[in-house]
Design an enzyme around this catalytic site. Sequence first.
Site, PDB file in Angstrom:
ATOM      1  N   CYS A 195       0.847  -1.194   0.000  1.00  0.00           N
ATOM      2  CA  CYS A 195       0.000   0.000   0.000  1.00  0.00           C
ATOM      3  C   CYS A 195       0.879   1.238   0.000  1.00  0.00           C
ATOM      4  O   CYS A 195       1.736   1.399   0.874  1.00  0.00           O
ATOM      5  CB  CYS A 195      -0.915  -0.018   1.230  1.00  0.00           C
ATOM      6  N   CYS A 251      -7.664 -32.074  39.740  1.00  0.00           N
ATOM      7  CA  CYS A 251      -7.938 -31.834  41.153  1.00  0.00           C
ATOM      8  C   CYS A 251      -8.104 -30.340  41.432  1.00  0.00           C
ATOM      9  O   CYS A 251      -7.462 -29.497  40.806  1.00  0.00           O
ATOM     10  CB  CYS A 251      -6.792 -32.403  41.988  1.00  0.00           C
TER      11      CYS A 251
END
Length: 595
Positions: A254, A307
């Site tokens: 660009c 756990c």
Amino acid sequence: MDSEDDMHDANDAESPGDYYSDDTALDYSDNDDGGDYVFLDNDTDDSDNVFVSRQQKNYVVLKEADIRQRQEDDITTVSTVLSISRVAASILLRHYHWSVSNVHEAWFADEDGVRKAVGLLERPVVQFQNAKELTCGICFESYPLERISSAACGHPFCSACWRAYMSTSIDGGPGCLMLRCPDPSCGAAVGQDMINLLVSNDDKEKYAHYLLRSYIEDNRKTKWCPAPGCEYAVEFVAGSGGYDVSCLCSYGFCWNCTEEAHRPVDCVTVAKWILKNSAESENMNWILANSKPCPKCKRPIEKNQGCMHMTCTPPCKFEFCWLCLGPWSDHGERTGGFYACNRYEAAKQEGAYDETERRREMAKNSLERYTHYYERWATNQSSRQKALADLHQMQTVHLEKLSDKQSQPESQLKFITEAWLQIVECRRVLKWTYAYGYYLPENEHAKRQFFEYLQGEAEAGLERLHQCAEKDLQAYLNAEGPSNDFNDFRTKLAGLTSVTRNYFENLVRVLENGLSDVDSHGGCSKATSSKSSAAAVKGKGGRGKTSSRAGGPSRNLDDAGGWSCDQCTYMNARSTTSCEMCHQSRSGFTQQSAF
């Protein structure tokens, strides 16, 4: 697309003809019967046209020789018009950013002021008549005249001190182009002629290199190609609204922001997307979504086992419950054991964890949404890189092999190269549509629905083209001799290339317009539904939705009444009885209305 403040005056011109520019605008009217479908000629003389405009390009790629010639021409022009030396003309042009018109305007408005500003003196400030020796103003040693040099001002310095002064300045970078007399009270400019007279060959080359690069870097009309190792520059000739350019090194970028070419996304969105991909914000979102702070030291902890009994890392070593974050000493069989927590469940029902859970859920949703778009953005980038490698392989190896096996000259196989070029470009566009989708407001449901439909159709069409160019072609590469149906393959691949190109062109225009044909209340401003808008996108070259699942080469009708051929997928006007591309008969169908 937002432009930078320093864009040159060419931005005031008409819209440029870049890759996705032509004279055909999207029409979302209900009366679009598809009668104006145009098949684009694929037998152009330059396959690179797939990357650039079908009209006039709005930029020029400059090689080093072109840059040097333009620089010399500008210096000659200023030197001739103002009747000054070429060295003085070069100093003037550097000061005015290599703008010939600005030099002329300033010079004729106030010649004395310009001379004073840039350090071009008409006569010496100091003179030493009849002197046989002079004292150097730096080392304060006396030297004969032949070992003393001075700029236009006449301040005397020995050649050794001049050489050290210039060499140090050149080693410091491009600032050496604005070198002035070493005398603190003097502003006389030091020109290239004096540089070449005193410094070493290496320093001469460095200075000339800086001078050449300044012609591009100081000029508002030109920029270097940002691709690694590329030495080409690009001059943006005229235009506004579309800044995608393609260098001779095949890198597209660009002009406005010098990032890679990113239509249909504007430069601001690209900057936000790139920053988001590299910022720490997503790391913090992940931490918030997948970890909890230790109740004692507050360090984030990720749960990696089933756990609920957690132990913080040293030196903290605090033991706590993952669910309620309470001390594990208060837990046991009565609170639910190792895999549950009655305290947490009770507190949750009372709303004690609502805010914490809400924040964690928001972070998780945000992270999942970003991951969804980023993965698809990155996947299309990878597919594009693979397509570039396949294109190179096709151009260097396979085309020659295919030419021998099918007994056709390579010039007749250009349609394959064009297909791969189209795939590469469409992968780039599709990649950036995911950044576009990420920043599309979530509350605009109609636009989002329409966008996702168009994006899905674009992806499906591109996959058809990619598979044809990659998989179907393989059979002809592996064939022992000429294939009878190779011309049918040519027709199919050329048709798919054209259809895909047209669809992506219209997709880009729709997205750049901000999906303006879909209002914020869930309807289309120029059509009765988003589907009829989508049909308009396809009407300029896309493949229509299948309205009948029965077999047959021509039963696919789009919502506007056109039909796409199953042989080559070319979109035909509904009034035709055979495919305009491959001449396949349109048999066994029932004409259906759009509504």
